[in-house]
Design an enzyme around this catalytic site. Structure first.
Site, PDB file in Angstrom:
ATOM      1  N   HIS A   1     -35.709  -3.187 -18.462  1.00  0.00           N
ATOM      2  CA  HIS A   1     -34.656  -2.767 -17.540  1.00  0.00           C
ATOM      3  C   HIS A   1     -33.680  -1.779 -18.152  1.00  0.00           C
ATOM      4  O   HIS A   1     -32.823  -1.233 -17.459  1.00  0.00           O
ATOM      5  CB  HIS A   1     -33.903  -3.989 -16.986  1.00  0.00           C
ATOM      6  CG  HIS A   1     -32.975  -4.644 -17.956  1.00  0.00           C
ATOM      7  ND1 HIS A   1     -31.611  -4.461 -17.923  1.00  0.00           N
ATOM      8  CD2 HIS A   1     -33.215  -5.496 -18.972  1.00  0.00           C
ATOM      9  CE1 HIS A   1     -31.053  -5.183 -18.881  1.00  0.00           C
ATOM     10  NE2 HIS A   1     -32.005  -5.811 -19.541  1.00  0.00           N
TER      11      HIS A   1
ATOM     12  N   CYS B   1     -23.312  -8.143 -21.711  1.00  0.00           N
ATOM     13  CA  CYS B   1     -23.421  -9.564 -22.032  1.00  0.00           C
ATOM     14  C   CYS B   1     -22.070 -10.186 -22.353  1.00  0.00           C
ATOM     15  O   CYS B   1     -21.944 -11.398 -22.456  1.00  0.00           O
ATOM     16  CB  CYS B   1     -24.375  -9.754 -23.213  1.00  0.00           C
ATOM     17  SG  CYS B   1     -26.077  -9.292 -22.820  1.00  0.00           S
TER      18      CYS B   1
ATOM     19  N   GLY C   1     -34.946  -8.698 -23.524  1.00  0.00           N
ATOM     20  CA  GLY C   1     -34.548  -8.364 -24.880  1.00  0.00           C
ATOM     21  C   GLY C   1     -33.955  -9.524 -25.648  1.00  0.00           C
ATOM     22  O   GLY C   1     -34.167  -9.658 -26.854  1.00  0.00           O
ATOM     23  N   THR C   2     -33.205 -10.382 -24.969  1.00  0.00           N
ATOM     24  CA  THR C   2     -32.582 -11.516 -25.654  1.00  0.00           C
ATOM     25  C   THR C   2     -33.627 -12.461 -26.220  1.00  0.00           C
ATOM     26  O   THR C   2     -33.547 -12.875 -27.382  1.00  0.00           O
ATOM     27  CB  THR C   2     -31.637 -12.264 -24.699  1.00  0.00           C
ATOM     28  OG1 THR C   2     -30.593 -11.381 -24.285  1.00  0.00           O
ATOM     29  CG2 THR C   2     -31.020 -13.485 -25.376  1.00  0.00           C
TER      30      THR C   2
ATOM     31  N   THR D   1     -47.250 -18.411 -18.524  1.00  0.00           N
ATOM     32  CA  THR D   1     -48.072 -17.446 -17.790  1.00  0.00           C
ATOM     33  C   THR D   1     -47.417 -16.069 -17.772  1.00  0.00           C
ATOM     34  O   THR D   1     -46.284 -15.910 -17.326  1.00  0.00           O
ATOM     35  CB  THR D   1     -48.294 -17.931 -16.345  1.00  0.00           C
ATOM     36  OG1 THR D   1     -48.915 -19.226 -16.375  1.00  0.00           O
ATOM     37  CG2 THR D   1     -49.170 -16.952 -15.573  1.00  0.00           C
TER      38      THR D   1
ATOM     39  N   GLN E   1     -31.713   0.061 -26.705  1.00  0.00           N
ATOM     40  CA  GLN E   1     -31.104   1.294 -26.215  1.00  0.00           C
ATOM     41  C   GLN E   1     -31.893   2.538 -26.604  1.00  0.00           C
ATOM     42  O   GLN E   1     -31.627   3.625 -26.077  1.00  0.00           O
ATOM     43  CB  GLN E   1     -29.665   1.416 -26.737  1.00  0.00           C
ATOM     44  CG  GLN E   1     -28.730   0.338 -26.233  1.00  0.00           C
ATOM     45  CD  GLN E   1     -28.529   0.370 -24.728  1.00  0.00           C
ATOM     46  OE1 GLN E   1     -28.759   1.383 -24.075  1.00  0.00           O
ATOM     47  NE2 GLN E   1     -28.101  -0.744 -24.168  1.00  0.00           N
TER      48      GLN E   1
END
Length: 389
Positions: free
Chosen positions: A211, A335, A83-84, A247, A189
């Site tokens: 995740h 985080c 996501g980051t 890749t 979320q």
């Protein structure tokens, strides 16, 4: 029951940080890892087979997210490491080819959005950060007042990672469309918990990570409207039309697909379970700890999240004592874990200092059981009363 190896009596209530991988997802990753061992960029038969599997996963994931998957105006799905990276590619990529102008975000965003926005500020962009009300809903009136001819992008999360409060994305999308301004939403979320409907909601770009919905760590995505120009933030390869070279991992993409498929097939039943868990959890806590305050409870919320302020005990001591008692929760964004600073998101809501400094987040997922909710409540109440004495 535990979902953390070696802790047979622990109860995992930190699913907003990371969800345990589902067995069927692990099986899909294992099978794909053995079956598609070639590089999907290679031209030989083995590479072509890997490429087909990858593209099938890409198309199906986009479809599950409500993206347009056919025709000249098909939306594009770019796989990332999480996501980051997806948020960085959305913000820096969409604005990368433009001269510095104006952009709008909210004060309750995740660090994965605030970080690249701070980088854009260093590059000369003017940023307006709109606030939120006491329930954690961003103030659309402030956004309406801030948007102007120089505004190129609005970035507002779909659901807050700390409170679970759902944001008025449809209203924001209508406002952005009326001003021809791009809209990005961090949906980390939301995806795998509630329907996304990317095209119907007139979103420009959406980011998420596998995740967060019982998929594998290490893969995320950016879904972008077909006409959006993206400036690459990485260089060195032709993969994904050069927008995100490197890749691609077929096995992780297929694992992400399976996680979304499982949610899609059981969406209504899972939603009902999560809602029951939320009600069950909050009613038990408040019944035994009258001073406990559920943050955001008057706003539409994710059914998988409860953030509760325990004003009569020290938050860090409570958190550590709960961990010792076998209840894994959170003091805020994963985080920012390890930081004792008050949550910027909760502060932006204008809450009393005592609420901001005593809030803990509890979040459950598809692997959580009803008896775990009850046992967690028992432990939380017991630890709280012990600390209060």
């Amino acid at each position: 029951m535990s979902y953390i190896a070696g802790m047979s009596e622990s109860i995992y209530l930190d699913n907003n940080a990371t969800t345990p991988m589902l067995p069927e997802v692990a099986d899909a990753i294992h099978e794909a890892s053995l079956r598609y061992g070639a590089n999907p960029a290679s031209q030989h038969r083995a590479g072509q087979e890997a490429r087909r599997a990858l593209e099938n996963a890409r198309e199906r994931i986009a479809e599950l997210l409500g993206g347009k998957t056919s025709g000249m105006d098909a939306d594009r799905l770019i796989f990332t490491s999480g996501g980051t990276e997806a948020n960085n590619l959305a913000l820096l990529g969409v604005l990368g080819g433009l001269s510095p102008g104006h952009l709008i975000t909210s004060a309750i965003e995740h660090p994965a959005v605030l970080g690249p926005i701070e980088q854009l500020e260093r590059q000369g962009w003017r940023v307006t950060r709109i606030g939120a009300d006491g329930n954690g809903v961003v103030l659309v009136d402030q956004l309406r007042d801030a948007i102007c001819a120089e505004t190129h992008l609005v970035s507002v999360m779909a659901a807050n990672n700390e409170t679970g409060v759902l944001q008025p994305i449809d209203e924001i999308a209508e406002l952005c469309a009326s001003h021809a301004v791009a809209l990005h939403t961090d949906a980390a979320q939301l995806v795998g918990k509630l329907p996304v409907n990317f095209s119907e909601r007139r979103l420009t770009a959406l980011s998420c990570a596998a995740h967060k919905f019982h998929g594998p760590v290490g893969i995320g995505l950016l879904l972008v409207r077909h006409d959006v120009q993206i400036t690459p933030q990485l260089w060195g390869g032709h993969q994904q039309a050069g927008l995100r070279p490197g890749t691609e991992t077929v096995a992780l993409a297929m694992g992400m697909q399976v996680a979304l498929e499982v949610w899609h097939d059981a969406a209504n039943a899972r939603l009902e379970r999560m809602q029951k868990f939320q009600t069950r959890f909050e009613e038990q806590i408040v019944a035994e700890i009258p001073s406990a305050t559920t943050i955001g409870r008057l706003a539409p919320r994710l059914p998988s999240t409860s953030t509760v302020a325990f004003s009569e005990v020290d938050r860090q001591a409570f958190f550590l004592a709960l961990d010792h008692a076998g209840v894994a929760c959170s003091t805020g964004s994963a985080c920012a874990s390890g930081s004792s600073e008050p949550s910027p998101a909760l502060m932006a809501m204008g809450l009393q200092k005592v609420l901001v400094e005593s809030a803990l987040r509890f979040s459950w997922g598809a692997t959580t059981k009803a008896e775990e909710i009850d046992e967690a409540c028992r432990r939380i109440i017991k630890v709280h009363n012990h600390l209060r004495r």
